[in-house]
Structure formats: structure tokens, C-alpha cells
Design a protein around this motif. Structure first.
Motif, PDB file in Angstrom:
ATOM      1  N   GLN A 180       0.839  -1.201   0.000  1.00  0.00           N
ATOM      2  CA  GLN A 180       0.000   0.000   0.000  1.00  0.00           C
ATOM      3  C   GLN A 180       0.872   1.248   0.000  1.00  0.00           C
ATOM      4  O   GLN A 180       0.642   2.183  -0.767  1.00  0.00           O
ATOM      5  N   ARG A 181       1.886   1.266   0.874  1.00  0.00           N
ATOM      6  CA  ARG A 181       2.770   2.434   0.947  1.00  0.00           C
ATOM      7  C   ARG A 181       3.548   2.630  -0.353  1.00  0.00           C
ATOM      8  O   ARG A 181       3.788   3.758  -0.770  1.00  0.00           O
ATOM      9  N   SER A 200       2.517   1.855  -3.375  1.00  0.00           N
ATOM     10  CA  SER A 200       1.575   2.419  -4.332  1.00  0.00           C
ATOM     11  C   SER A 200       1.380   3.915  -4.079  1.00  0.00           C
ATOM     12  O   SER A 200       1.395   4.724  -5.016  1.00  0.00           O
ATOM     13  N   GLU A 201       1.211   4.309  -2.807  1.00  0.00           N
ATOM     14  CA  GLU A 201       1.067   5.723  -2.453  1.00  0.00           C
ATOM     15  C   GLU A 201       2.317   6.507  -2.844  1.00  0.00           C
ATOM     16  O   GLU A 201       2.225   7.628  -3.346  1.00  0.00           O
ATOM     17  N   ILE A 257       6.901  10.148   1.906  1.00  0.00           N
ATOM     18  CA  ILE A 257       6.141  10.485   0.707  1.00  0.00           C
ATOM     19  C   ILE A 257       6.424  11.944   0.350  1.00  0.00           C
ATOM     20  O   ILE A 257       6.260  12.820   1.197  1.00  0.00           O
TER      21      ILE A 257
END
Length: 109
Positions: free
Chosen positions: A22-23, A25-26, A66
Motif C-alpha cells: 500500500q505504501r 503504491s502511495e 512520501i
């Protein structure tokens, strides 16, 4: 040798690998949006059983950095009350008329 990905999939019923996925993809979406670099770190802490032996306790931590969008600067003007405005409140506004439309005639006389 057993692949680390097998351990990540088994850790808390796949929660570590799900979170890392998930991370990632973010991160990819943020890198595309900002055109800036980011990173993901998967940290695995291994503690031995007290008194030795083959039992180990694992703690897996997934961290991400991010990249964020930076908003460009904008110019505002302040008034005497401390409010901000997009146009200068001390500057008189110009009024314009449509030159292509006939204007009322001033009376001759």
C-alpha cells in the motif's frame, strides 16, 4: 535459504506485506504527482528467546517518506484591519467600458 518475502507474507497474516505494498503504491503516485523522490523502509527487529533457543520474536516496521506538493507563492495585499485581499484595497479600481458599443451623447449646448 528461505526468501524474506515468505516471512513478510506470514508476519501477522500478511499485514506487513500488505502495508508495504500500500505504501509503495502511495509513494509511486506521489512521485508521479510531485516529480520528487521518496522512500520506503522496511525494518525488521529480531529478538532472541530468553535463555537462548530457536524461538525469535519479530517486529516489522514499515515507514515511508512520501514527497509532498509544494504550493506556489501568491501575492496578497493587507488593509488597515489586518485582512488580506487579492487586489490592493488602497488602489482605486479602474472602470472599463466596451468601446464597440455606442455611448450616450453628451448634450450640446
Amino acid at each position: 535459504m528461505r526468501p524474506i518475502t515468505d516471512v513478510l507474507r506470514e508476519y501477522r497474516r500478511g499485514r506487513a506485506v500488505d502495508l508495504a505494498s500500500q505504501r509503495l503504491s502511495e509513494l509511486i503516485m506521489a512521485v508521479d504527482e510531485t516529480n520528487k523522490a521518496g522512500e520506503i523502509t522496511i525494518k525488521i527487529k529480531v529478538k532472541p528467546q530468553k535463555g537462548g533457543g530457536s524461538e525469535k520474536t519479530l517486529h516489522i516496521d514499515v515507514k515511508s517518506k512520501i514527497p509532498e506538493l509544494e504550493l506556489p507563492e501568491a501575492v496578497f495585499f493587507s488593509d488597515a484591519e489586518g485582512n488580506l485581499h487579492r487586489s490592493d484595497p488602497a488602489q482605486a479600481e479602474l472602470t472599463f467600458r466596451d468601446a464597440s458599443k455606442p455611448q450616450p451623447q453628451q448634450g450640446a449646448g
